[in-house]
Motif scaffolding. Structure first.
Motif, short mmCIF file in Angstrom:
data_model
loop_
_atom_site.label_atom_id
_atom_site.label_comp_id
_atom_site.label_asym_id
_atom_site.label_seq_id
_atom_site.Cartn_x
_atom_site.Cartn_y
_atom_site.Cartn_z
N THR A 1 0.85 -1.19 0.00
CA THR A 1 0.00 0.00 0.00
C THR A 1 0.88 1.25 0.00
O THR A 1 2.04 1.21 0.45
N HIS B 1 1.55 -8.22 5.86
CA HIS B 1 0.83 -7.80 4.64
C HIS B 1 1.22 -8.68 3.46
O HIS B 1 0.97 -8.31 2.32
N ARG C 1 -1.16 -9.56 0.62
CA ARG C 1 -1.46 -8.42 -0.27
C ARG C 1 -0.25 -8.07 -1.16
O ARG C 1 -0.40 -7.66 -2.31
#
Ligand code: FES
Length: 383
Positions: free
Chosen positions: A131, A174, A177
Motif C-alpha cells: 500500500t 501484509h 497483499r
C-alpha cells in the motif's frame, strides 16, 4: 651445453583459482529513499568521492578479462548517476550479463529506452509494501505510485518484471497483499528477502525483526501463493539468517565468486566488509583487480577454511558453511574471525537467542532510524 631436464614449453604456471564470476558495482551511496533496513554502511556519508566513468570502465574490463560473467549495478540508487548507460553498453559489448538493481526513482521512459539501447538484460525493481501508506512510511518518501508506473514501463519495454521486497516486522503481515500486488502487476519473479541485519538494518534490528509466528505465517502464505500461481510467478523466500538453523556460506565463500566495488573505489568480498576493523581495503584506482582478487591480504584473509576457529575446524559442516558470515560475526561479537553466532555450536549463540527472544515481545517499540546523510554523519562520528 646445459641440459634442461624439462623443456620450457612443458613448464606450466601454478594453477590459479578462477577469477570472480560476479562483479557488483555499487556506483553511489546517494539515494532518494531513506529505508530503515538498508544494508549500506551507517557512516556512508564519510565515504570518499565517487569513481569516475573511466574508473568504472577500467574495473569492468579487468573483471571481464578475469572471467566475470555477471555485472550488477546497485547503490544507493544507481540511476542518480548519468553514466549507467555507458557502463551497461561496455559491459554488454564485453559479453557480461547485465542487471540493474533499482528503486525505480529516475527510471523515466527516456532513460529506460537508453538502457535498452545499451543492451541492459535485467531490471530488479524494489517495492517496500503493498500500500502507498506502508511503502512510503518505511522509505520516508512518496514513491509508491512511481514504482507502480515504473513496473508498467519496464513490462512495456519487454523486460521480465522482477520485484524485490524486503520483509520485516511491519510489513510481513501484509504478505498476502504484497504477493497479490505482484501478481496484479504481472511479475514473473518475486523475491521476498527477509531483512538481514547489516548496516542500517542492524541499527534498527529490534524494530525490524519479526516474531517466529510472523515468519512461519509468511512462509505458509508464500506456499499458498506458489500453489495458486504455479509457473506464472516464481516466488523466492529468503529466510533471515538469525532465524535459520545453520549459518550460511556467506557470498558463497569469501573471495570465491563475488567481488563488489564501493562508490569510492574499495574492492570488497561482500557488500558490507568495509566496516570490519584492522583490514586494508584495496582501492581499484591503486591496484589491478587481478592482484586484488588473487593476492591482496583482504581477499585472502577469510578465504577457504584454514583460518577457521577451533569450533569450526572440528565441525563436519565446515566446508559447507565456512563458519558463516564474517560481518555478522563481527557485528555480534566484535571479532570477524569468530564462528557466526547463528550456528548453534558457536560459543556466542546466546546472543542470537536473546535477540530472537526480544523479537517475541511485540510490545517493544524502538523508533526507526531512517537512512539519510545527516544521520550518517552523526553516526559516523559516534563510531
Ligand atoms: Fe560480509 Fe557475510 S556480509 S561476510
Amino acid at each position: 651445453m646445459d641440459t634442461l631436464l624439462v623443456p620450457p614449453e612443458a613448464l606450466q604456471p601454478a594453477a590459479r583459482r578462477p577469477g570472480p564470476l560476479w562483479l557488483l558495482a555499487e556506483v553511489t551511496y546517494r539515494c532518494p529513499l531513506h529505508c530503515a533496513f538498508c544494508y549500506n554502511p551507517v557512516d556512508f556519508a564519510a565515504a570518499g568521492p565517487e569513481l569516475s566513468t573511466d574508473d568504472w570502465l577500467s574495473v569492468i574490463r579487468q573483471a571481464r578479462t578475469m572471467g566475470a560473467a555477471q555485472f550488477g549495478i546497485s547503490g544507493g540508487e544507481p540511476l542518480l548517476r548519468d553514466d549507467i548507460e555507458i557502463l551497461v553498453a561496455e559491459a554488454r559489448r564485453l559479453g557480461f550479463y547485465t542487471n540493474l538493481i533499482t528503486s525505480g526513482v529516475g527510471l523515466t521512459e527516456a532513460r529506460l529506452a537508453a538502457l535498452k539501447e545499451a543492451g541492459l538484460d535485467h531490471i530488479q525493481l524494489s517495492f517496500q509494501d503493498a500500500t502507498r501508506e506502508a511503502n512510503d512510511l518505511i522509505t520516508n518518501t512518496r514513491t509508491f505510485d512511481l514504482k507502480r508506473k515504473v513496473a508498467a514501463l519496464t513490462k512495456a519495454a519487454g523486460y521480465p518484471t522482477v520485484i524485490n521486497c524486503v520483509l520485516h516486522r511491519s510489513n510481513i503481515d501484509h504478505l498476502d497483499r504484497i504477493i497479490e500486488m505482484a501478481a496484479e502487476i504481472g511479475a514473473e519473479y518475486l523475491e521476498l528477502a527477509n531483512t538481514q541485519y547489516h548496516g542500517w538494518a542492524f541499527l534498527n534490528r529490534e524494530a525490524l525483526m519479526p516474531s517466529a509466528a510472523q515468519l512461519a505465517e509468511a512462509e505458509a502464505v508464500t506456499e499458498r501463493w506458489r500453489q495458486k500461481l504455479g509457473k506464472k510467478m516464481r516466488i523466492l523466500f529468503v529466510t533471515p539468517d538469525y532465524q535459520s538453523k545453520k549459518p550460511k556460506k556467506c557470498m558463497n565463500g569469501w573471495g570465491e565468486v563475488f567481488l563488489s566495488v564501493t562508490p569510492d573505489g574499495l574492492a570488497l568480498p561482500c557488500h558490507t566488509a568495509r566496516m570490519l576493523p584492522g583490514l586494508d581495503f584495496p582501492d581499484v584506482r591503486e591496484h589491478a583487480l587481478d592482484w586484488i582478487w588473487h593476492d591482496s591480504p583482504l581477499f585472502n584473509r577469510f578465504r577457504g577454511t584454514a583460518w577457521l576457529p577451533d569450533t569450526c575446524q572440528s565441525c563436519e559442516d565446515k566446508d559447507k558453511d565456512h563458519g558463516g558470515c564474517r560481518c555478522q560475526a563481527f557485528m555480534l561479537t566484535g571479532n570477524a574471525g569468530a564462528t557466526d553466532p547463528v550456528c548453534p555450536k558457536s560459543p556466542d549463540h546466546a546472543l542470537i537467542e536473546a535477540t530472537l527472544a526480544s523479537a517475541e515481545r511485540q510490545d517493544n517499540c524502538h523508533p526507526l532510524v531512517f537512512r539519510d546523510p545527516k544521520a550518517s554523519k552523526a553516526l559516523g562520528r559516534a563510531f
